[in-house]
Design an enzyme around this catalytic site. Sequence first.
Site, PDB file in Angstrom:
ATOM      1  N   VAL A 101     -45.149  91.241 -75.760  1.00  0.00           N
ATOM      2  CA  VAL A 101     -44.627  91.341 -74.390  1.00  0.00           C
ATOM      3  C   VAL A 101     -43.228  90.735 -74.271  1.00  0.00           C
ATOM      4  O   VAL A 101     -42.330  91.342 -73.691  1.00  0.00           O
ATOM      5  CB  VAL A 101     -45.601  90.686 -73.379  1.00  0.00           C
ATOM      6  CG1 VAL A 101     -45.053  90.771 -71.957  1.00  0.00           C
ATOM      7  CG2 VAL A 101     -46.974  91.349 -73.462  1.00  0.00           C
ATOM      8  N   CYS A 149     -38.430  80.193 -67.149  1.00  0.00           N
ATOM      9  CA  CYS A 149     -38.827  79.825 -68.508  1.00  0.00           C
ATOM     10  C   CYS A 149     -37.877  80.451 -69.528  1.00  0.00           C
ATOM     11  O   CYS A 149     -37.465  81.606 -69.382  1.00  0.00           O
ATOM     12  CB  CYS A 149     -40.235  80.344 -68.796  1.00  0.00           C
ATOM     13  SG  CYS A 149     -41.521  79.255 -68.233  1.00  0.00           S
ATOM     14  N   LYS A 204     -51.025  80.826 -59.530  1.00  0.00           N
ATOM     15  CA  LYS A 204     -49.577  80.698 -59.275  1.00  0.00           C
ATOM     16  C   LYS A 204     -48.935  82.084 -59.207  1.00  0.00           C
ATOM     17  O   LYS A 204     -48.180  82.386 -58.291  1.00  0.00           O
ATOM     18  CB  LYS A 204     -48.922  79.891 -60.398  1.00  0.00           C
ATOM     19  CG  LYS A 204     -47.410  80.000 -60.420  1.00  0.00           C
ATOM     20  CD  LYS A 204     -46.772  79.170 -61.503  1.00  0.00           C
ATOM     21  CE  LYS A 204     -46.588  79.869 -62.828  1.00  0.00           C
ATOM     22  NZ  LYS A 204     -45.500  80.851 -62.875  1.00  0.00           N
ATOM     23  N   ASN A 205     -49.260  82.920 -60.181  1.00  0.00           N
ATOM     24  CA  ASN A 205     -48.571  84.211 -60.273  1.00  0.00           C
ATOM     25  C   ASN A 205     -48.996  85.198 -59.183  1.00  0.00           C
ATOM     26  O   ASN A 205     -48.300  86.186 -58.943  1.00  0.00           O
ATOM     27  CB  ASN A 205     -48.777  84.828 -61.661  1.00  0.00           C
ATOM     28  CG  ASN A 205     -47.972  84.087 -62.721  1.00  0.00           C
ATOM     29  OD1 ASN A 205     -47.179  83.204 -62.396  1.00  0.00           O
ATOM     30  ND2 ASN A 205     -48.184  84.441 -63.985  1.00  0.00           N
ATOM     31  N   ARG A 234     -35.301  88.406 -70.802  1.00  0.00           N
ATOM     32  CA  ARG A 234     -35.899  88.665 -69.498  1.00  0.00           C
ATOM     33  C   ARG A 234     -34.935  89.259 -68.473  1.00  0.00           C
ATOM     34  O   ARG A 234     -34.606  88.634 -67.456  1.00  0.00           O
ATOM     35  CB  ARG A 234     -36.545  87.400 -68.941  1.00  0.00           C
ATOM     36  CG  ARG A 234     -37.631  86.868 -69.825  1.00  0.00           C
ATOM     37  CD  ARG A 234     -38.342  85.708 -69.208  1.00  0.00           C
ATOM     38  NE  ARG A 234     -39.458  86.122 -68.382  1.00  0.00           N
ATOM     39  CZ  ARG A 234     -40.284  85.271 -67.785  1.00  0.00           C
ATOM     40  NH1 ARG A 234     -40.106  83.989 -67.897  1.00  0.00           N
ATOM     41  NH2 ARG A 234     -41.302  85.711 -67.073  1.00  0.00           N
ATOM     42  N   ARG A 243     -44.839  73.117 -63.216  1.00  0.00           N
ATOM     43  CA  ARG A 243     -44.593  74.418 -62.585  1.00  0.00           C
ATOM     44  C   ARG A 243     -45.870  75.238 -62.530  1.00  0.00           C
ATOM     45  O   ARG A 243     -45.955  76.183 -61.726  1.00  0.00           O
ATOM     46  CB  ARG A 243     -43.541  75.208 -63.379  1.00  0.00           C
ATOM     47  CG  ARG A 243     -42.158  74.603 -63.345  1.00  0.00           C
ATOM     48  CD  ARG A 243     -41.154  75.538 -63.983  1.00  0.00           C
ATOM     49  NE  ARG A 243     -41.426  76.904 -63.612  1.00  0.00           N
ATOM     50  CZ  ARG A 243     -41.421  77.936 -64.455  1.00  0.00           C
ATOM     51  NH1 ARG A 243     -41.106  77.762 -65.713  1.00  0.00           N
ATOM     52  NH2 ARG A 243     -41.698  79.146 -64.031  1.00  0.00           N
ATOM     53  N   ASP A 259     -49.424  84.950 -71.666  1.00  0.00           N
ATOM     54  CA  ASP A 259     -49.422  83.574 -71.140  1.00  0.00           C
ATOM     55  C   ASP A 259     -50.497  82.693 -71.784  1.00  0.00           C
ATOM     56  O   ASP A 259     -50.596  81.508 -71.461  1.00  0.00           O
ATOM     57  CB  ASP A 259     -49.608  83.590 -69.613  1.00  0.00           C
ATOM     58  CG  ASP A 259     -48.330  83.998 -68.887  1.00  0.00           C
ATOM     59  OD1 ASP A 259     -47.284  84.122 -69.541  1.00  0.00           O
ATOM     60  OD2 ASP A 259     -48.390  84.200 -67.658  1.00  0.00           O
ATOM     61  N   ARG A 273     -37.690  81.939 -62.042  1.00  0.00           N
ATOM     62  CA  ARG A 273     -37.357  83.348 -62.215  1.00  0.00           C
ATOM     63  C   ARG A 273     -38.007  84.237 -61.148  1.00  0.00           C
ATOM     64  O   ARG A 273     -37.419  85.222 -60.704  1.00  0.00           O
ATOM     65  CB  ARG A 273     -37.827  83.784 -63.606  1.00  0.00           C
ATOM     66  CG  ARG A 273     -37.485  85.199 -63.914  1.00  0.00           C
ATOM     67  CD  ARG A 273     -38.061  85.635 -65.223  1.00  0.00           C
ATOM     68  NE  ARG A 273     -38.313  87.057 -65.174  1.00  0.00           N
ATOM     69  CZ  ARG A 273     -37.397  87.980 -65.361  1.00  0.00           C
ATOM     70  NH1 ARG A 273     -36.172  87.651 -65.639  1.00  0.00           N
ATOM     71  NH2 ARG A 273     -37.711  89.252 -65.273  1.00  0.00           N
TER      72      ARG A 273
HETATM   73  C1  UD1 Z   1     -44.924  87.801 -65.092  1.00  0.00           C
HETATM   74  C2  UD1 Z   1     -45.556  86.423 -65.026  1.00  0.00           C
HETATM   75  C3  UD1 Z   1     -45.487  85.738 -66.375  1.00  0.00           C
HETATM   76  C4  UD1 Z   1     -46.093  86.640 -67.453  1.00  0.00           C
HETATM   77  C5  UD1 Z   1     -45.498  88.050 -67.406  1.00  0.00           C
HETATM   78  C6  UD1 Z   1     -46.205  89.012 -68.353  1.00  0.00           C
HETATM   79  C7  UD1 Z   1     -45.139  85.771 -62.744  1.00  0.00           C
HETATM   80  C8  UD1 Z   1     -44.423  84.874 -61.791  1.00  0.00           C
HETATM   81  N1  UD1 Z   1     -44.854  85.652 -64.031  1.00  0.00           N
HETATM   82  O1  UD1 Z   1     -43.555  87.604 -65.429  1.00  0.00           O
HETATM   83  O2  UD1 Z   1     -46.202  84.515 -66.295  1.00  0.00           O
HETATM   84  O3  UD1 Z   1     -45.838  86.079 -68.713  1.00  0.00           O
HETATM   85  O4  UD1 Z   1     -45.602  88.581 -66.083  1.00  0.00           O
HETATM   86  O5  UD1 Z   1     -47.557  89.071 -68.074  1.00  0.00           O
HETATM   87  O6  UD1 Z   1     -45.993  86.551 -62.345  1.00  0.00           O
HETATM   88  N2  UD1 Z   1     -38.548  93.256 -68.575  1.00  0.00           N
HETATM   89  C9  UD1 Z   1     -37.416  94.032 -68.701  1.00  0.00           C
HETATM   90  N3  UD1 Z   1     -36.766  94.405 -67.559  1.00  0.00           N
HETATM   91  C10 UD1 Z   1     -37.187  94.027 -66.323  1.00  0.00           C
HETATM   92  C11 UD1 Z   1     -38.347  93.241 -66.202  1.00  0.00           C
HETATM   93  C12 UD1 Z   1     -39.005  92.869 -67.360  1.00  0.00           C
HETATM   94  O7  UD1 Z   1     -37.015  94.391 -69.795  1.00  0.00           O
HETATM   95  O8  UD1 Z   1     -36.555  94.395 -65.331  1.00  0.00           O
HETATM   96  C13 UD1 Z   1     -39.251  92.824 -69.796  1.00  0.00           C
HETATM   97  C14 UD1 Z   1     -39.237  91.314 -69.957  1.00  0.00           C
HETATM   98  O9  UD1 Z   1     -38.055  90.856 -70.554  1.00  0.00           O
HETATM   99  C15 UD1 Z   1     -40.441  91.095 -70.802  1.00  0.00           C
HETATM  100  C16 UD1 Z   1     -41.421  92.162 -70.322  1.00  0.00           C
HETATM  101  O10 UD1 Z   1     -40.617  93.139 -69.670  1.00  0.00           O
HETATM  102  O11 UD1 Z   1     -40.163  91.300 -72.161  1.00  0.00           O
HETATM  103  C17 UD1 Z   1     -42.486  91.665 -69.379  1.00  0.00           C
HETATM  104  O12 UD1 Z   1     -41.927  91.126 -68.244  1.00  0.00           O
HETATM  105  P1  UD1 Z   1     -42.621  91.178 -66.805  1.00  0.00           P
HETATM  106  O13 UD1 Z   1     -43.943  91.861 -66.873  1.00  0.00           O
HETATM  107  O14 UD1 Z   1     -41.614  91.680 -65.842  1.00  0.00           O
HETATM  108  O15 UD1 Z   1     -42.859  89.642 -66.556  1.00  0.00           O
HETATM  109  P2  UD1 Z   1     -42.515  88.790 -65.282  1.00  0.00           P
HETATM  110  O16 UD1 Z   1     -42.825  89.550 -64.055  1.00  0.00           O
HETATM  111  O17 UD1 Z   1     -41.172  88.184 -65.443  1.00  0.00           O
END
Ligand code: UD1
Length: 418
Positions: A327, A116, A22-23, A121, A397, A305, A92
């Site tokens: 994370v 989620c 999915k990701n 986030r 999802r 995850d 998201r």
């Molecule tokens: C992706 C995955 C999700 C997984 C996560 C971490 C997808 C669709 N989803 O989510 O399943 O759990 O990676 O492996 O691929 N953060 C900030 N600012 C930002 C972006 C992120 O502070 O602009 C923080 C988030 O709040 C979180 C951490 O960084 O605490 C990790 O987020 P991120 O790696 O961006 O996860 P996603 O891409 O949302």
Amino acid sequence: MDKIIVKGGKKLEGEVQISGSKNAALPILFGTLLTDDEVTVENVPSLADVNTAVSFLNFIGKKTVKKGGIVQGYKSQNYRHIAPYDLVRKMRASVLIMGPLLAKLGKVDVSLPGGCAIGARPIDLHLEGLEKLGAEIEVENGFVKLNSKGRLKGGAIKFRFASVGATENIMLAAVLAEGRTTIDNAAKEPEIKDLAVFLNKMGAKVRGAGTKQIIIDGVEKLGGVKHSVIPDRIEAATYLIAAAITKGKILLKNTEPKHLKSVIEKLKKSGMKIEEGADFILAQWIGALKPQNIITSVYPGYPTDVQAQWCALMSLTKGKSKIKETVFENRFMHIAELLRFGANLRIDGNTVYADGIESLSGAPVMVSDLRAGAALVLAALAAKGKSVISRIYHLDRGYECLEKKLRKLGADIKRVKS
Ligand code: UD1
């Protein structure tokens, strides 16, 4: 709303086919916007999030059709630059529309994201990165509005945290920018590498994906492509833990063992017998498991995850263990529900302290987010008696044919409408 009913206590045995990731599929599908030509994406899982992405592409103007595991994007032009609330709130990952639309149209208005419920986030890293490529940013009426006033320009970006989504968004924008972009402290997840492979097949120049520095030399145009998505490592990890928690033996097919090293290592240390081949993993319970601590971190560390699923396993593994989440903040919504099965778990800050017991008993529980849902299903499979799991739309999802796959492995599980 549908519910899942599980009568627990059955050993799971047999083969399971792991679906496409999915990701990895989501950023790749949004990446199809970067070309006006035809694209074919294979091994795409049938999931609610994928359907949302396909609806999104059609809304934007890229005619896209999903049949089985294949998504076909047709020659298209005249895209819209607006990502409305109704589509973004469902998922998201919809924010990944920003990079490609900004690169293609020079502007994009995106409703602020949902998805989620795991922590705040924010999307500040996405925005800071896109700003470095020349986007001007305004936030107005719940929308983030980005405008590049012409072609994006390559830039040097250094993330303070290796965000998966932000790395993907910048890659999706920088491939069509003028000049070179470097991303330092980039995310190294296999899904990032798959996105780079896909983009390079379209004619992009992306190097270093899978390491902490990615270098992108922008090109003027990208062309049509055919690509097959990598297997879903999180789904695979969930089935490995299903074998452990039900004292079973499961052969995972169409999987990529090298993407699962950290999970496999923990399972082996706890006493599971694991055999790996080029595209399969055989997981077998051969005796009482030993508790194992985990600390979630970015790839190749233990995946966040798969944290909730590990909590389920440790609640049934005699002895004490610690599960630390680094994370996401507030990613322990499954704990209150696991307690309903009789688990002995305590949260202190970003750590769960587990004191594993002999058996859990079935209970009515509610899913709060996708992976929390997986943990509840795992606990229900192992618990004595009947469990009723509600709010299962979260599971739809991210887990393709969940009940069907589990039933084939011998689980007593069904979905009921209510
Ligand atoms: C992706 C995955 C999700 C997984 C996560 C971490 C997808 C669709 N989803 O989510 O399943 O759990 O990676 O492996 O691929 N953060 C900030 N600012 C930002 C972006 C992120 O502070 O602009 C923080 C988030 O709040 C979180 C951490 O960084 O605490 C990790 O987020 P991120 O790696 O961006 O996860 P996603 O891409 O949302």
